[in-house]
Design a protein around this motif. Structure first.
Motif, PDB file in Angstrom:
ATOM      1  N   SER A  42      72.296 -66.103 -14.765  1.00  0.00           N
ATOM      2  CA  SER A  42      70.920 -65.912 -14.562  1.00  0.00           C
ATOM      3  C   SER A  42      70.923 -64.571 -13.209  1.00  0.00           C
TER       4      SER A  42
ATOM      5  N   GLU B  94      74.665 -71.563 -15.694  1.00  0.00           N
ATOM      6  CA  GLU B  94      73.387 -71.209 -15.927  1.00  0.00           C
ATOM      7  C   GLU B  94      73.113 -70.212 -14.714  1.00  0.00           C
ATOM      8  N   TYR B  95      73.311 -70.353 -13.661  1.00  0.00           N
ATOM      9  CA  TYR B  95      72.930 -69.889 -12.445  1.00  0.00           C
ATOM     10  C   TYR B  95      73.625 -68.375 -12.376  1.00  0.00           C
TER      11      TYR B  95
ATOM     12  N   TRP C 129      79.696 -65.043 -16.831  1.00  0.00           N
ATOM     13  CA  TRP C 129      78.914 -64.738 -17.759  1.00  0.00           C
ATOM     14  C   TRP C 129      79.757 -64.376 -19.124  1.00  0.00           C
TER      15      TRP C 129
END
Length: 303
Positions: free
Chosen positions: A85, A81-82, A25
């Motif tokens: 999230s 992205e995962y 992230w």
């Protein structure tokens, strides 16, 4: 690694996942997203220049095409992205589980009738002090376990396992258990006989009593068929502080340790057999049944 050991290391697994997703992230926020933005700006500049030439030639400007191209260029890779999230969710679970509350499932009948097999309980992780996750080192003192508390701790013979019992002895206490009655520091506990308890799985009855420890009222069970003595206790650390005979045992709790017993007294492997629980093995104080799929009436506080 077997399933039990894996579950025992769940905190470590959660920590690794938190760090891994957090690194990804941060990498995206501070580096990858800027790279995507720079690449997108360059491509869109070329797109705008081409559109300007087409407009000059009388061809209508492709506005929708620009939006679709910008979205495509700024789209995160699937793995980023995962990770982005899942990171806040995993981090929140890690913090809640490590410092505030942790769920456990009661796997055995050693705490019957207080806790039943299948009870899903909550454990307060900060009541006995703030501890660093994984290493379980206390960094902030809050409270110490008190006699009568129902406590979750690392099993001294296998710290990958969590056990739950009732605190009956704190550091310095002299614990005497004779003929199935507890005496703490020379004072015998108060007992009141209750109706016999029916074990619905085994279809057997046990003698049931109300016991009071340090002002905490709870029920215990005694099996009349079981002997009063402790059969085959382990050679645990500081065993010299305990003596055993045909009527029971006597132990002096050493500094920094606690003596634990199950409420189902004749069906509980506890400190009588494997010794004292060091402070560094403490997990937290159990205080609430939040679910039992077989009996919803079990939901609620048991203290």
């Amino acid at each position: 690694m077997n399933l039990q050991a894996l579950l025992g290391n769940f905190a470590l697994i959660l920590f690794i996942l938190t760090v891994a997703t957090g690194v990804i992230w941060c990498l995206d926020v501070f580096y990858l997203s800027k790279q995507r933005r720079a690449r997108a700006d360059a491509v869109l500049a070329e797109f705008d220049a081409r559109n300007a030439r087409l407009v000059a030639e009388g061809v209508p400007q492709d506005v929708n095409g620009r939006s679709a191209l910008a979205a495509k260029l700024m789209r995160q890779p699937t793995w980023v992205e995962y990770s982005g999230s899942f990171f806040p969710v995993i981090a929140l679970v890690f913090v809640l589980r490590s410092f505030l509350f942790e769920p456990f499932k009661i796997p055995s009948s050693s705490m019957v009738p207080t806790l039943q097999i299948g009870d899903l309980i909550l454990v307060n992780k900060f009541t006995y002090g703030i501890r660093l996750p994984i290493v379980n080192k206390k960094i902030i003192e809050v409270n110490n376990p008190q006699r009568g508390d129902v406590m979750v701790f690392k099993y001294p013979r296998d710290t990958s396992l969590d056990y739950i019992k009732r605190v009956v002895g704190v550091p310095g206490d002299k614990i005497v258990y004779r003929n199935k009655r507890l005496t703490i520091n020379g004072k015998e506990l108060s007992y009141q006989q209750l109706p016999d308890y029916l074990d619905e799985e085994r279809l057997t009855y046990s003698k049931q009593y109300q016991e009071i420890i340090n002002g905490v009222t709870h029920r215990i069970l005694n099996d009349e068929r079981a002997p009063a003595y402790v059969p085959n206790p382990d050679d645990f650390p500081q065993r010299n502080l305990c003596s055993y005979n045909s009527e029971g045992f006597a132990c002096t709790v050493p500094p920094g340790h606690y003596f634990m017993m199950g409420d189902n007294r004749d069906n509980s492997l506890d400190s009588r057999y494997w010794g004292f629980v060091p402070d560094e093995y403490i997990v937290g104080k159990a205080f609430f049944v939040w679910m039992n799929l077989g009996n919803l009436k079990r939901i609620g506080s048991f203290q």
